[in-house]
Design a protein around this motif. Sequence first.
Motif, PDB file in Angstrom:
ATOM      1  N   PRO A 299       0.814  -1.230   0.000  1.00 48.18           N
ATOM      2  CA  PRO A 299       0.000   0.000   0.000  1.00 48.18           C
ATOM      3  C   PRO A 299       0.842   1.272   0.000  1.00 48.18           C
ATOM      4  O   PRO A 299       0.460   2.261  -0.614  1.00 48.18           O
ATOM      5  CB  PRO A 299      -0.789  -0.095   1.311  1.00 48.18           C
ATOM      6  N   LEU A 300       2.001   1.217   0.656  1.00 48.19           N
ATOM      7  CA  LEU A 300       2.865   2.403   0.684  1.00 48.19           C
ATOM      8  C   LEU A 300       3.285   2.785  -0.729  1.00 48.19           C
ATOM      9  O   LEU A 300       3.252   3.942  -1.124  1.00 48.19           O
ATOM     10  CB  LEU A 300       4.137   2.091   1.469  1.00 48.19           C
ATOM     11  N   PHE A 301       3.686   1.757  -1.485  1.00 52.02           N
ATOM     12  CA  PHE A 301       4.155   2.016  -2.845  1.00 52.02           C
ATOM     13  C   PHE A 301       3.040   2.610  -3.697  1.00 52.02           C
ATOM     14  O   PHE A 301       3.204   3.653  -4.322  1.00 52.02           O
ATOM     15  CB  PHE A 301       4.691   0.725  -3.490  1.00 52.02           C
ATOM     16  N   GLY A 446      -3.662   0.854  -0.948  1.00 55.67           N
ATOM     17  CA  GLY A 446      -2.717   1.873  -1.422  1.00 55.67           C
ATOM     18  C   GLY A 446      -3.427   2.932  -2.250  1.00 55.67           C
ATOM     19  O   GLY A 446      -3.196   4.129  -2.081  1.00 55.67           O
ATOM     20  N   ASP A 447      -4.328   2.485  -3.128  1.00 57.21           N
ATOM     21  CA  ASP A 447      -5.048   3.437  -3.974  1.00 57.21           C
ATOM     22  C   ASP A 447      -5.931   4.354  -3.131  1.00 57.21           C
ATOM     23  O   ASP A 447      -6.096   5.529  -3.438  1.00 57.21           O
ATOM     24  CB  ASP A 447      -5.903   2.687  -5.009  1.00 57.21           C
ATOM     25  N   PHE A 448      -6.496   3.780  -2.077  1.00 54.85           N
ATOM     26  CA  PHE A 448      -7.342   4.613  -1.208  1.00 54.85           C
ATOM     27  C   PHE A 448      -6.494   5.672  -0.498  1.00 54.85           C
ATOM     28  O   PHE A 448      -6.858   6.853  -0.446  1.00 54.85           O
ATOM     29  CB  PHE A 448      -8.054   3.723  -0.178  1.00 54.85           C
ATOM     30  N   ILE A 449      -5.334   5.251   0.012  1.00 59.84           N
ATOM     31  CA  ILE A 449      -4.445   6.215   0.687  1.00 59.84           C
ATOM     32  C   ILE A 449      -3.984   7.273  -0.320  1.00 59.84           C
ATOM     33  O   ILE A 449      -3.872   8.463  -0.001  1.00 59.84           O
ATOM     34  CB  ILE A 449      -3.236   5.495   1.333  1.00 59.84           C
ATOM     35  N   ALA A 450      -3.743   6.837  -1.573  1.00 56.40           N
ATOM     36  CA  ALA A 450      -3.365   7.795  -2.619  1.00 56.40           C
ATOM     37  C   ALA A 450      -4.426   8.883  -2.744  1.00 56.40           C
ATOM     38  O   ALA A 450      -4.109  10.068  -2.877  1.00 56.40           O
ATOM     39  CB  ALA A 450      -3.199   7.075  -3.960  1.00 56.40           C
ATOM     40  N   GLY A 451      -5.693   8.457  -2.683  1.00 50.70           N
ATOM     41  CA  GLY A 451      -6.794   9.424  -2.756  1.00 50.70           C
ATOM     42  C   GLY A 451      -6.728  10.396  -1.587  1.00 50.70           C
ATOM     43  O   GLY A 451      -6.954  11.600  -1.745  1.00 50.70           O
ATOM     44  N   LEU A 452      -6.404   9.878  -0.387  1.00 48.08           N
ATOM     45  CA  LEU A 452      -6.324  10.752   0.798  1.00 48.08           C
ATOM     46  C   LEU A 452      -5.193  11.768   0.629  1.00 48.08           C
ATOM     47  O   LEU A 452      -5.335  12.942   0.985  1.00 48.08           O
ATOM     48  CB  LEU A 452      -6.086   9.926   2.075  1.00 48.08           C
ATOM     49  N   ILE A 453      -4.058  11.323   0.064  1.00 49.48           N
ATOM     50  CA  ILE A 453      -2.938  12.252  -0.141  1.00 49.48           C
ATOM     51  C   ILE A 453      -3.351  13.339  -1.145  1.00 49.48           C
ATOM     52  O   ILE A 453      -3.149  14.537  -0.913  1.00 49.48           O
ATOM     53  CB  ILE A 453      -1.675  11.505  -0.641  1.00 49.48           C
ATOM     54  N   ALA A 454      -3.970  12.901  -2.249  1.00 45.81           N
ATOM     55  CA  ALA A 454      -4.409  13.878  -3.258  1.00 45.81           C
ATOM     56  C   ALA A 454      -5.420  14.843  -2.650  1.00 45.81           C
ATOM     57  O   ALA A 454      -5.390  16.056  -2.919  1.00 45.81           O
ATOM     58  CB  ALA A 454      -5.011  13.155  -4.461  1.00 45.81           C
ATOM     59  N   ALA A 455      -6.321  14.311  -1.793  1.00 46.60           N
ATOM     60  CA  ALA A 455      -7.324  15.176  -1.156  1.00 46.60           C
ATOM     61  C   ALA A 455      -6.652  16.171  -0.208  1.00 46.60           C
ATOM     62  O   ALA A 455      -7.059  17.333  -0.099  1.00 46.60           O
ATOM     63  CB  ALA A 455      -8.338  14.324  -0.393  1.00 46.60           C
ATOM     64  N   GLY A 486      12.149   3.048   2.296  1.00 49.09           N
ATOM     65  CA  GLY A 486      12.886   2.170   1.380  1.00 49.09           C
ATOM     66  C   GLY A 486      14.248   1.791   1.945  1.00 49.09           C
ATOM     67  O   GLY A 486      14.657   0.627   1.868  1.00 49.09           O
ATOM     68  N   VAL A 487      14.946   2.756   2.535  1.00 43.41           N
ATOM     69  CA  VAL A 487      16.279   2.471   3.094  1.00 43.41           C
ATOM     70  C   VAL A 487      16.161   1.482   4.262  1.00 43.41           C
ATOM     71  O   VAL A 487      16.932   0.520   4.360  1.00 43.41           O
ATOM     72  CB  VAL A 487      16.975   3.789   3.527  1.00 43.41           C
ATOM     73  N   VAL A 488      15.149   1.703   5.127  1.00 41.99           N
ATOM     74  CA  VAL A 488      14.966   0.761   6.244  1.00 41.99           C
ATOM     75  C   VAL A 488      14.693  -0.652   5.696  1.00 41.99           C
ATOM     76  O   VAL A 488      15.241  -1.651   6.189  1.00 41.99           O
ATOM     77  CB  VAL A 488      13.802   1.226   7.166  1.00 41.99           C
ATOM     78  N   VAL A 489      13.858  -0.725   4.656  1.00 39.85           N
ATOM     79  CA  VAL A 489      13.537  -2.036   4.061  1.00 39.85           C
ATOM     80  C   VAL A 489      14.807  -2.687   3.510  1.00 39.85           C
ATOM     81  O   VAL A 489      15.028  -3.894   3.693  1.00 39.85           O
ATOM     82  CB  VAL A 489      12.466  -1.882   2.951  1.00 39.85           C
TER      83      VAL A 489
END
Length: 508
Positions: A299-301, A446-455, A486-489
């Motif tokens: 979801p992060l990606f 992830g797509d839902f969170i993307a919507g929240l960021i765009a909002a 990403g670095v932590v991963v």
Amino acid sequence: MSTSSTIGAPDRRGTLLGHPKGLFILFFAEMWERFSYYGMRALLVLYLTKHFLMSDRESGLVYGAYTSLVYITPVIGGYLADHYLGQRKAVLFGGILIAVGHILLGIEGDGGQGGFAMNAFWLALAFIIVGTGFLKANISAIVGQLYPRDDMRRDPAYTIFYMGINVGGMLGPVICGILGETVGWSWGFGAAAIGMLAGIVVFVLGKPLLLGRGEPAEPEKLKAPVIGPVSREWSIYILSVLSVGGVALLLHHHDVVGWLLVACGVGVVAYLLWEAFGRLDRVDRDRMLAALFLLALNPLFWALFEQAGSSLNLFTDRHVDRWIFGMEIPASVFQSVNSMFIILLAPMFAGLWIMLGKRGLEPSTPAKFGLALVQVGLGFLALVAGANWAGLDNPTPLIFIFLIYLLHTMGELCLSPVGLSAMSKLGLARMAGLMMGVWFLATAAGDFIAGLIAATIGSLSEGASDPMLVTLSVYQTVGLSGIGVGVVVLLLAPFVKKLMHLDKLKEG
Ligand code: GLN
């Protein structure tokens, strides 16, 4: 083993480029479906903000709910096909619903909110969502069914199929985008509808080449009456069409979609942990934990990547210099850049992994996920740097839009195909369908969170003196966060790789 290889002996009759001809039927059918999906997706946010005069915030939420539901429904469509319909009927039914959706989108009305056109619009999106639920996962499943289990051509077949997806993804935004933004919205959506209808025609005419794959396991069960005289098959169709109304309501109440995702997510994680600690041996438990680690990153990606059709689309429309050779190119056309880069880069990435693999240097799956997050983050920073370099009073040069999509596509290639194959490797065979479903569910989150960021970008921009600066500062924050995670991963990757027990996988 010998029996399976006899049964599974590749049938070379009726092949094209060494693959069953049916593969190319699926290639073109899915190409047209993706043409319609990405063509419409390229126009969606522009249509919402310019035609229905929605705020950026509201349109971000609608976009998030829509793309999220598009990836939740295949879980249900996959289940119904496995247990009742078979994949072929499911794909055909899904295609028809999608075409109905795109045709309904042609009802433009006079613009502004409310009114008949707005309601037709919600219904149209819901038709596409339910249709995609029946089509998307099932058409990919038929690809695999054309080959015996041990056939070496299976992976290349999926690569060819993925090319079909992206040829559609490249052409859709160009054709629907130009028609929609320059001639009229309904022309763009109309082109998407024609694309989906072309996909249906290919699929129906090509039926014999599917060699009877994807047919219902128990046809009698399907014919049996269940609601009065209505057969099980027709009951599924009728109930699905009725469910379109419910999905349209969900689009209105996007917060409910969020809670649904949270509930499903908690349920699925709890179930997988219960399997891991209650029923699996140590090796399989470790693998399940590794799968959960990867699932959590998905979801992060997509939350970052899926700014493409929403906030990045609006940014391209408002703040980017889109003039090429004396022509101003519509913003929606740039939604095709991701697919174009996939077509160019996918073969190179496949070659790169093989080359590194030979030297024992191929990054592990979790390391590739880390690289994906770093690259998606870097993409945002590249755009921010480019916009600052050009000066905030000037439009951003187009090259930086290509740069962000290039980095995002490289990230996608490190995560999307790799993740799908990891899910099929790390879960037990009896959980194969479930693990794929869970992967799609994570994408939906992830797509839902993307919507929240765009909002969020939308609401911060309202009343701000410089909305471009707001977008850039949010992009900088999400970009840095992507790189940080990403670095932590990457640091954790060696431990997660151990949990995957790949050595034992080869022996098994
Ligand atoms: N671009 C790919 C497709 O459309 C994958 C998208 C995704 O997994 N979110 O099928």
